[in-house]
Design a protein around this motif. Structure first.
Motif, PDB file in Angstrom:
ATOM      1  N   VAL A  86      27.462  40.167 100.809  1.00  0.00           N
ATOM      2  CA  VAL A  86      26.378  39.275 101.220  1.00  0.00           C
ATOM      3  C   VAL A  86      25.047  39.750 100.649  1.00  0.00           C
ATOM      4  CG1 VAL A  86      25.036  38.557 103.218  1.00  0.00           C
ATOM      5  CG2 VAL A  86      27.532  38.469 103.301  1.00  0.00           C
ATOM      6  N   LEU A 130      22.519  37.841  98.149  1.00  0.00           N
ATOM      7  CA  LEU A 130      21.141  37.565  98.559  1.00  0.00           C
ATOM      8  C   LEU A 130      20.150  38.091  97.534  1.00  0.00           C
ATOM      9  CD1 LEU A 130      20.937  38.131 102.415  1.00  0.00           C
ATOM     10  CD2 LEU A 130      20.383  36.073 101.135  1.00  0.00           C
ATOM     11  N   LEU A 142      12.388  34.379  92.837  1.00  0.00           N
ATOM     12  CA  LEU A 142      11.172  35.109  92.487  1.00  0.00           C
ATOM     13  C   LEU A 142      10.837  35.008  90.999  1.00  0.00           C
ATOM     14  CD1 LEU A 142       9.364  36.534  94.390  1.00  0.00           C
ATOM     15  CD2 LEU A 142      10.629  38.657  94.023  1.00  0.00           C
ATOM     16  N   ILE A 192       7.912  32.894  89.519  1.00  0.00           N
ATOM     17  CA  ILE A 192       6.592  33.362  89.957  1.00  0.00           C
ATOM     18  C   ILE A 192       6.224  34.642  89.205  1.00  0.00           C
ATOM     19  CG2 ILE A 192       5.263  34.200  91.933  1.00  0.00           C
ATOM     20  CD1 ILE A 192       6.934  32.391  93.716  1.00  0.00           C
ATOM     21  N   LEU A 222      -0.298  31.143  98.828  1.00  0.00           N
ATOM     22  CA  LEU A 222       0.740  32.154  99.017  1.00  0.00           C
ATOM     23  C   LEU A 222       0.310  33.202 100.030  1.00  0.00           C
ATOM     24  CD1 LEU A 222       2.292  32.759  95.491  1.00  0.00           C
ATOM     25  CD2 LEU A 222       3.286  31.669  97.497  1.00  0.00           C
ATOM     26  N   ILE A 230       2.163  33.643 103.614  1.00  0.00           N
ATOM     27  CA  ILE A 230       2.891  34.875 103.895  1.00  0.00           C
ATOM     28  C   ILE A 230       2.307  35.569 105.123  1.00  0.00           C
ATOM     29  CG2 ILE A 230       3.352  37.187 102.970  1.00  0.00           C
ATOM     30  CD1 ILE A 230       3.792  35.769 100.252  1.00  0.00           C
ATOM     31  N   GLN A 246       4.040  33.836 108.023  1.00  0.00           N
ATOM     32  CA  GLN A 246       5.381  33.368 107.677  1.00  0.00           C
ATOM     33  C   GLN A 246       6.317  33.242 108.865  1.00  0.00           C
ATOM     34  OE1 GLN A 246       7.929  36.244 105.835  1.00  0.00           O
ATOM     35  NE2 GLN A 246       6.271  37.664 105.591  1.00  0.00           N
ATOM     36  N   VAL A 278       7.970  28.276 109.355  1.00  0.00           N
ATOM     37  CA  VAL A 278       9.104  27.367 109.226  1.00  0.00           C
ATOM     38  C   VAL A 278       9.269  26.548 110.504  1.00  0.00           C
ATOM     39  CG1 VAL A 278      11.556  27.215 108.801  1.00  0.00           C
ATOM     40  CG2 VAL A 278      10.199  28.914 107.615  1.00  0.00           C
ATOM     41  N   LEU A 288      22.114  34.252 104.686  1.00  0.00           N
ATOM     42  CA  LEU A 288      21.083  34.833 105.553  1.00  0.00           C
ATOM     43  C   LEU A 288      21.643  35.073 106.955  1.00  0.00           C
ATOM     44  CD1 LEU A 288      18.113  32.573 104.462  1.00  0.00           C
ATOM     45  CD2 LEU A 288      18.324  35.021 104.016  1.00  0.00           C
ATOM     46  N   ALA A 314      23.781  38.083 107.000  1.00  0.00           N
ATOM     47  CA  ALA A 314      23.021  39.317 106.838  1.00  0.00           C
ATOM     48  C   ALA A 314      22.376  39.737 108.153  1.00  0.00           C
ATOM     49  CB  ALA A 314      21.955  39.143 105.764  1.00  0.00           C
ATOM     50  N   ALA A 356      11.041  41.134 106.211  1.00  0.00           N
ATOM     51  CA  ALA A 356       9.848  40.308 105.988  1.00  0.00           C
ATOM     52  C   ALA A 356       9.696  39.963 104.509  1.00  0.00           C
ATOM     53  CB  ALA A 356       8.604  41.036 106.496  1.00  0.00           C
ATOM     54  N   LEU A 410      11.968  39.430 102.334  1.00  0.00           N
ATOM     55  CA  LEU A 410      12.875  38.345 101.943  1.00  0.00           C
ATOM     56  C   LEU A 410      12.322  36.999 102.413  1.00  0.00           C
ATOM     57  CD1 LEU A 410      15.432  37.413 100.659  1.00  0.00           C
ATOM     58  CD2 LEU A 410      16.667  37.962 102.756  1.00  0.00           C
ATOM     59  N   ARG A 411      11.805  36.980 103.638  1.00  0.00           N
ATOM     60  CA  ARG A 411      11.239  35.727 104.136  1.00  0.00           C
ATOM     61  C   ARG A 411      10.031  35.321 103.299  1.00  0.00           C
ATOM     62  NH1 ARG A 411      11.103  35.539 110.188  1.00  0.00           N
ATOM     63  NH2 ARG A 411       9.803  37.344 109.846  1.00  0.00           N
ATOM     64  N   SER A 412       9.228  36.298 102.902  1.00  0.00           N
ATOM     65  CA  SER A 412       8.085  35.991 102.034  1.00  0.00           C
ATOM     66  C   SER A 412       8.555  35.334 100.750  1.00  0.00           C
ATOM     67  CB  SER A 412       7.299  37.260 101.688  1.00  0.00           C
ATOM     68  OG  SER A 412       6.913  37.917 102.856  1.00  0.00           O
ATOM     69  N   ILE A 413       9.618  35.898 100.177  1.00  0.00           N
ATOM     70  CA  ILE A 413      10.140  35.336  98.928  1.00  0.00           C
ATOM     71  C   ILE A 413      10.611  33.902  99.154  1.00  0.00           C
ATOM     72  CG2 ILE A 413      12.028  35.528  97.261  1.00  0.00           C
ATOM     73  CD1 ILE A 413      11.826  38.583  97.579  1.00  0.00           C
ATOM     74  N   LEU A 414      11.260  33.681 100.317  1.00  0.00           N
ATOM     75  CA  LEU A 414      11.828  32.354 100.565  1.00  0.00           C
ATOM     76  C   LEU A 414      10.751  31.289 100.772  1.00  0.00           C
ATOM     77  CD1 LEU A 414      14.833  33.196 102.917  1.00  0.00           C
ATOM     78  CD2 LEU A 414      14.879  32.592 100.508  1.00  0.00           C
ATOM     79  N   ILE A 415       9.646  31.643 101.421  1.00  0.00           N
ATOM     80  CA  ILE A 415       8.646  30.606 101.669  1.00  0.00           C
ATOM     81  C   ILE A 415       7.710  30.430 100.483  1.00  0.00           C
ATOM     82  CG2 ILE A 415       8.646  30.804 104.180  1.00  0.00           C
ATOM     83  CD1 ILE A 415       6.117  32.390 103.974  1.00  0.00           C
ATOM     84  N   SER A 416       7.712  31.370  99.558  1.00  0.00           N
ATOM     85  CA  SER A 416       6.767  31.269  98.445  1.00  0.00           C
ATOM     86  C   SER A 416       6.903  29.981  97.626  1.00  0.00           C
ATOM     87  CB  SER A 416       6.904  32.482  97.525  1.00  0.00           C
ATOM     88  OG  SER A 416       6.466  33.631  98.204  1.00  0.00           O
ATOM     89  N   PRO A 444      14.942  26.878  99.262  1.00  0.00           N
ATOM     90  CA  PRO A 444      14.729  27.869 100.326  1.00  0.00           C
ATOM     91  C   PRO A 444      14.249  27.238 101.630  1.00  0.00           C
ATOM     92  CG  PRO A 444      13.717  28.590  98.271  1.00  0.00           C
ATOM     93  CD  PRO A 444      14.141  27.175  98.059  1.00  0.00           C
ATOM     94  N   LEU A 504      16.065  27.605 105.219  1.00  0.00           N
ATOM     95  CA  LEU A 504      15.461  28.098 106.455  1.00  0.00           C
ATOM     96  C   LEU A 504      15.712  27.132 107.607  1.00  0.00           C
ATOM     97  CD1 LEU A 504      12.158  29.537 104.970  1.00  0.00           C
ATOM     98  CD2 LEU A 504      13.999  30.818 106.041  1.00  0.00           C
TER      99      LEU A 504
END
Lengths: 354, 263, 291
Positions: free
Chosen positions: B3, B7, B15, B18, B242, B246, B249, B253, C95, C98, C103, C105-111, C170, C174
């Protein structure tokens, strides 16, 4: 149809020891109830039998087979969950059939079994509905139906009545009992409700901190509690506990008064008296107590009073109508006084004294 | 594959664009046009200095800030009381309006706005841009706050009423503190969406009121092959949303989806 | 004391809502009505409008470019939605397995979905550039021939769909993760006792139970995808050869490059009706499967 046997069973969650070391045998066809306060390990024990929790140490047998390493499905058990755990997207029929489908039971047999269980539980008209369209009581029946169609070796019940209202609970309780007598399957039932335990069990297992306090038939648990915890836990209102000094057959209370209980022991002890075992003593032989509160329940009346600074309750006949402040002479019904070791809490058999 | 490994691969894929944008913005013009692409290079700030020297980047940034900031403020000032009132009275029009504002294509609004603002001589003014962007921010504020207000137990507001709070004071002293995290999310989402919104400003702004996103687009349109400068601009424009997102964050959601689950 | 919404309280609440109501009337309701009105008129630049009945709609129905745009919009919608829902579900399951989400990873996902679409367009312009882009170079490592992905009529839609999927998958993940986390654990224990193997548990239990969540995600994405504009306007402007000319791009072209406001209004109304239709259908579906 099988016995369940636990030998040297231990369970730890990380560093927390939930079940230190436990031995128990549940007989074939027996209805056993695990009872105890929340956190006593009763649900964990049930989930261990189900195979939903791994065993840390020790052995678990269902029938003659050691099942430690078997999956829940391989153990041939069925379980009724506290929240019923019905599949929300399946109809009642599909819910009940699912476990059989997973075992590749022929469709015709599945249908026969589901229809039979539906008849048994009186849920025939609901078979096409989804759980959302059912009342709490109906969901509970479907959960039982799902277990029944499987015809498992052991039925496991995890507080299945706690989400029902009081009236329904009483009804379903007697239905489960009737069902168990009809199905003749081993049943393990977890509850924190002592009434459920007393009314349904062939044998009750009282648990506290993962340790068995007493195993016995309901009347045995009630009539001969093994220790102060069991005595206090079973019975409502709880047993009254008074520290006493025993001398020449009488129990001397801390405030100097004495109660004649005919004890053959002498020394320090804790005297336990169930509220229902106080009797009014009009002849003046009893101990006069000052009534602090009266709660008429209709069928009987609860009388509150203080002994020293210990709150006590007596359950008396409803025609006894004491007033607050009145002095009521109370005696203990003969042979109904319990004595416990003041340190260990263990019940004291007559004649032995620490 | 484990997993975690999966991931890591997915996260790297997310990423990569960016990182590529940011790293390109630090490449010399030789490095940025090299093929095969260079992964190891000597970072340079020349793209940024050139961008800031040869374009009025700061004035575009000021425009973006003025327009997004003001429209966010308007969205909050109008949206918070409206969401509260709608929650108390259980009326459904704000949810409906929010939904239609979200569903209708931008051109549907832009045609009449353009005609009216043109007739009023307002095309190219901050006023027109702030008002139109507020049509983005108001629905977001209501979208986020309506379920937040709905989640407050009515008994708490009734208790405030018994304690002598009027409607306004109940909102200010009791309800608002209870939805404070929703308020932060609403503010940030409103600002970010307004900052990012392209279409309205594309039509309604002029050289003096142009926000960053439109300026950046024009920069591409000029047929510029200044990839380094373009990526520097892109990096700078993406930075505020961003950073803000962040920072919050954890609740972001939930804020984005609550209204959806309810609607 | 009677405290439930007294008339005075109702008055105060009405006052609270009033500014938003007025603003909405002015900036949302009025434009919608105005656009409906305009869609039945011609509005040539600098001249008075004229009533033309359904002529604008008739013109749309006769326009091959309009039908091309419908096809482009729907193709883009279906491809993107399929990629985002399957990708999002896959990512959400990862996710979920896991257990905890760092944090970072979540930052990457919302970016991705916080980056302005214009910037997204710009970053993919350089990555997908036929002569210097990293994409072609990476693909060449797998033996795939380089291509001008955004300049190819066959590839432009899948490429744009991929860009949008990068940005929004992403987000879908979520949402689905939230759905997964709210599924009752006891149902899974019941499935264990019923003896369902893991693969079957996914298809027979997890997926059906996730459908309402997936429908919600689909609705949210539908609204954006059917109105697809920013990324295409930045990268291809509808080209090549109108191969990425979505309804919104086409409408913008008619309205603000040709200034045919009446015709553009009819198009905007059609698009709006389409979005409403699809969303209503999806919402009905969601209700039907809301177990």
């Amino acid at each position: 149809m099988a016995s369940v046997r636990m030998q040297g069973l231990k369970k730890r969650f990380g560093a927390i020891e939930v079940i230190p070391c436990l031995d128990l045998e549940i007989l074939d066809h027996e209805f056993v109830v695990f009872v105890g306060p929340s956190g006593c390990g009763k649900s964990t024990l049930l989930r261990i039998i189900a195979g939903l929790e791994p065993i840390t140490e020790g052995d678990l047998y269902i029938g003659n087979q050691r099942v430690n390493d078997l999956t829940p499905a391989e153990r041939d058990i069925a379980m009724v969950f506290q929240d019923y755990a019905l599949y929300p997207h399946m109809t009642v029929y599909q819910n009940m059939a699912f476990g059989l489908q997973m075992r590749h039971t022929p469709a015709a047999e599945i249908d026969a079994r589901v229809q039979n269980a539906a008849r048994l539980l009186d849920i025939g008209p609901l078979l096409k509905r989804r759980p959302r369209a059912l009342s709490g009581g109906q969901r509970q029946r479907v959960a039982m139906g799902r277990a029944i169609v499987r015809d498992p070796k052991v039925f496991l019940f995890d507080e299945p009545l706690s989400n029902l209202d009081a009236q329904l609970r009483g009804q379903v309780r007697s239905e489960i009992k009737a069902l168990s007598q009809r199905l003749k399957t081993t049943m393990v039932f977890v509850t924190h409700d002592q009434v459920e335990a007393m009314t349904m069990a062939d044998r009750i297992v009282v648990l506290r901190g993962g340790v068995i306090q007493q195993v016995g038939a309901p009347e045995e648990i009630y009539g001969r509690p093994a220790n102060r915890f069991v005595a206090g836990f079973i019975g409502s209102p709880s047993m009254n506990f008074l520290p006493v000094t025993l001398l020449k057959g009488a129990a001397h209370l801390l405030d100097g008064r004495k109660l004649n209980i005919g004890a053959t022991l002498e020394g320090q002890a804790v005297l336990g008296i169930r509220p229902e075992h106080f009797v009014p003593a009009p002849d003046g032989s009893g101990m006069p107590v000052e009534v602090t509160l009266v709660e008429p329940l209709g069928s009987d009346t609860l009388v509150h009073f203080l002994v020293g600074d210990i709150k006590c309750i007596a359950r008396v006949a409803p025609d006894t109508k004491p007033l607050v402040g009145e002095r009521l002479p109370l005696a203990v019904a003969s042979g109904k006084a319990y004595l416990f070791d003041p340190d260990s809490g263990a019940a004291l058999p007559a004649g032995i004294l620490p | 594959m484990s997993v975690i490994a999966q991931l890591v691969i997915v996260a790297a894929g997310i990423l990569f664009p960016i990182i590529w944008m940011v790293s390109s913005s630090f490449k010399s013009s030789a490095d940025v046009t090299a093929y095969p692409p260079t992964f190891l290079f000597r970072p340079t700030l020349e793209n940024y200095t050139r961008l800031l020297q040869t374009t009025p980047f700061f004035s575009y940034a000021r425009n973006s800030l003025i327009e997004s900031g003001s429209s966010t403020l308007i969205g909050l000032l109008l949206g918070v009381p409206a969401a509260y009132a709608a929650s108390i009275t259980r009326s459904s029009w704000p949810a409906l309006v929010t939904l239609s504002a979200r569903m209708a294509p931008g051109t549907l609004f832009l045609i009449p706005w353009y005609i009216v603002f043109r007739d009023l001589g307002m095309v190219g003014t901050y006023g027109a841009l702030i008002l139109t962007q507020a049509a983005i921010t108001l629905p977001i504020v209501i979208w986020v706050l309506l379920p937040a207000f709905d989640a407050i137990p009515r008994s708490i507001l009734e208790a405030a009423g018994v304690d002598g709070c009027g409607t306004l004071r109940s909102l200010w002293r009791v309800a608002l503190p209870l939805v404070s995290s929703g308020l932060v999310i609403a503010t940030i989402l409103a600002f970010v969406f307004s900052w990012n919104y392209f279409l309205f400003a594309l039509v309604l702004s002029d050289e003096n009121t142009k926000p960053l996103v439109v300026a950046a687009f024009n920069y591409i349109g000029e047929g510029s092959t200044d990839w380094g400068g373009l990526m520097a601009a892109a990096t700078l424009i993406a930075l505020p949303p961003l950073v803000l997102a962040i920072a919050v964050q954890r609740w972001l959601v939930a804020g984005l989806t609550l209204g959806a689950v309810k609607g | 004391m009677h405290i439930s919404a007294s008339s005075r309280q109702r008055g105060a609440l009405a006052v609270l809502a009033m500014p938003a109501v007025l603003f909405t009337a002015m900036m949302v309701v009025f434009p919608i009505l105005y656009t409906i009105w305009l869609s039945f008129r011609t509005a040539p630049l600098g001249h008075a409008t004229q009533f033309v009945g359904f002529a604008n709609y008739a013109q749309l129905a006769d326009s091959p470019q309009f039908w091309n745009s419908i096809k482009v919009s729907l193709t883009l919608y279906v491809i993107s939605l399929a990629m985002q829902l399957t990708g999002g579900t896959y990512l959400a399951l990862l996710l979920f397995q896991a257990k905890r989400m760092p944090a970072i990873l979540r930052s990457i996902l919302i970016s991705p979905f916080m980056v302005p679409p214009v910037v997204v367009g710009m970053m993919f312009l350089i990555i997908l550039d036929p002569s210097l882009g990293a994409a072609n170079w990476v693909l060449s490592l797998f033996g795939i021939a380089p291509s001008a992905w955004l300049a190819s009529p066959e590839w432009v839609i899948p490429t744009v769909a991929l860009i949008d999927t990068w940005q929004w998958m992403p987000f879908v993940a979520l949402i689905v993760l939230g759905g997964l986390q709210s599924l009752p654990p006891s149902v899974y224990e019941a499935a264990k006792i019923d003896g369902a193997p893991p693969r079957l548990v996914f298809w027979r239990i997890t997926l059906p139970l996730l459908l309402p969540t997936l429908a919600t995600a689909a609705i949210l994405r539908t609204v954006d995808l059917l109105r697809f504009f920013d990324i295409i306007y930045v990268t291809t402007q509808g080209g090549p050869l109108n191969a990425s000319d979505t309804l919104n791009i086409y409408g913008f072209h008619i309205g603000f490059e040709l200034f045919q406001f009446g015709y553009a209004s009819a198009l905007a109304m059609t698009l709006t009706a389409m979005v409403f239709g699809v969303v209503l259908a999806l919402n009905r579906l969601r209700r039907a499967i809301d177990w």
